[in-house]
Design an enzyme around this catalytic site. Sequence first.
Site, short mmCIF file in Angstrom:
data_model
loop_
_atom_site.label_atom_id
_atom_site.label_comp_id
_atom_site.label_asym_id
_atom_site.label_seq_id
_atom_site.Cartn_x
_atom_site.Cartn_y
_atom_site.Cartn_z
N ASN A 8 40.58 42.11 51.11
CA ASN A 8 40.99 43.00 50.02
C ASN A 8 39.79 43.90 49.73
OD1 ASN A 8 41.71 44.25 47.67
ND2 ASN A 8 41.70 42.40 46.40
N LYS A 10 39.54 46.42 47.95
CA LYS A 10 39.52 46.94 46.57
C LYS A 10 39.26 48.46 46.56
CE LYS A 10 38.33 42.35 45.01
NZ LYS A 10 37.76 41.46 44.01
N HIS A 87 47.15 40.65 41.64
CA HIS A 87 45.71 40.37 41.64
C HIS A 87 45.22 40.32 40.18
CE1 HIS A 87 41.41 40.64 42.28
NE2 HIS A 87 41.65 40.25 43.52
N GLU A 159 43.21 32.31 43.62
CA GLU A 159 41.94 32.98 43.32
C GLU A 159 41.51 32.64 41.89
OE1 GLU A 159 41.25 36.58 46.09
OE2 GLU A 159 42.09 37.30 44.23
N GLY A 165 33.86 37.72 42.80
CA GLY A 165 32.69 38.61 42.70
C GLY A 165 31.50 37.99 41.99
N SER A 202 34.66 34.86 46.11
CA SER A 202 33.29 34.73 46.62
C SER A 202 33.20 34.06 48.00
CB SER A 202 32.41 33.98 45.62
OG SER A 202 32.23 34.76 44.45
N GLY A 223 37.11 39.58 49.23
CA GLY A 223 36.83 40.88 48.62
C GLY A 223 35.59 41.51 49.22
N GLY A 224 34.50 41.47 48.48
CA GLY A 224 33.25 42.14 48.86
C GLY A 224 32.85 41.94 50.32
P1 13P Z 1 35.26 38.52 46.21
O1 13P Z 1 35.40 37.93 47.60
O2 13P Z 1 34.47 39.76 46.18
O3 13P Z 1 34.82 37.46 45.24
O4 13P Z 1 36.74 38.95 45.75
C1 13P Z 1 37.77 38.07 45.91
C2 13P Z 1 39.04 38.79 45.65
O5 13P Z 1 39.30 39.19 44.52
C3 13P Z 1 39.96 39.01 46.78
O6 13P Z 1 41.19 39.46 46.35
#
Ligand code: 13P
Length: 240
Positions: A8, A10, A87, A159, A165, A202, A223-224
């Site tokens: 994702n 974002k 989300h 999640e 994050g 994370s 995410g990141g």
């Molecule tokens: P992170 O991996 O950055 O913590 O984000 C997780 C997320 O929200 C995936 O949808």
Amino acid sequence: MTKIIIGNQKMYMDKEDVLSFVNDIKSYDKGSVPVILCPTFVYLDYYKDVCKVGAQNVSINDNGSYTGEVSASQLSSLGINYCIVGHSERRNFQKETDDEINKKIKKLLEKDIVPILCVGEKKEERDNNLTEIIIKKELEQDLKDITRDNIDKIIIAYEPIWAIGTGLTPTNSEIDETITFIKNYLKTIYNDVNVTVLYGGSVSEKNVDELNSIASVDGYLIGGASTKFASLSYIIDSQK
Ligand code: 13P
């Protein structure tokens, strides 16, 4: 066991970053690991030839006068097969309700797009042992009127909001307990169905080897770390 990897991305990257990332992915051998990347709408087309692609949101409405929205029909016409819904960032910042999430899931299913439904608890809810109650309530409302025929077309992502994050994650046994709870809950409602359930929050190249040992986890929603080729390729390689 090979886990599904969903990124994702974002609202992280500008065009230059996307072009360089796509170029790296293009020449990288993913082997047989299922990889789905979900960039913002404006970049969907750049990813189409390099991996499976998902959107991050969809309108509750069909095509029409809805400025700034994107419909399931439009995603389908672009060949998009997946879409994230519910989300916690959208639940929080856009005040998206469970009723809207339920409508979005139905619109996606009508167009044969796999919804990736996110559920999860806040930190104080976990601390007060409310995790299962919160998740059950989200599943009940988000999956209202979804039939047995459709339930296994949906991917669920657990999640924990406090893990997104932050670099924090639940322990392996907490993740296992919650994912097993989700699977068992759906089995009870839907006559022994097996639904794919991911963990997100994370996940990175630093903790994926440890997370890989949780057998109940069918994959990750990242995410990141999904925006950095070195991190993402490490995570994919760990599934080979
Ligand atoms: P992170 O991996 O950055 O913590 O984000 C997780 C997320 O929200 C995936 O949808």
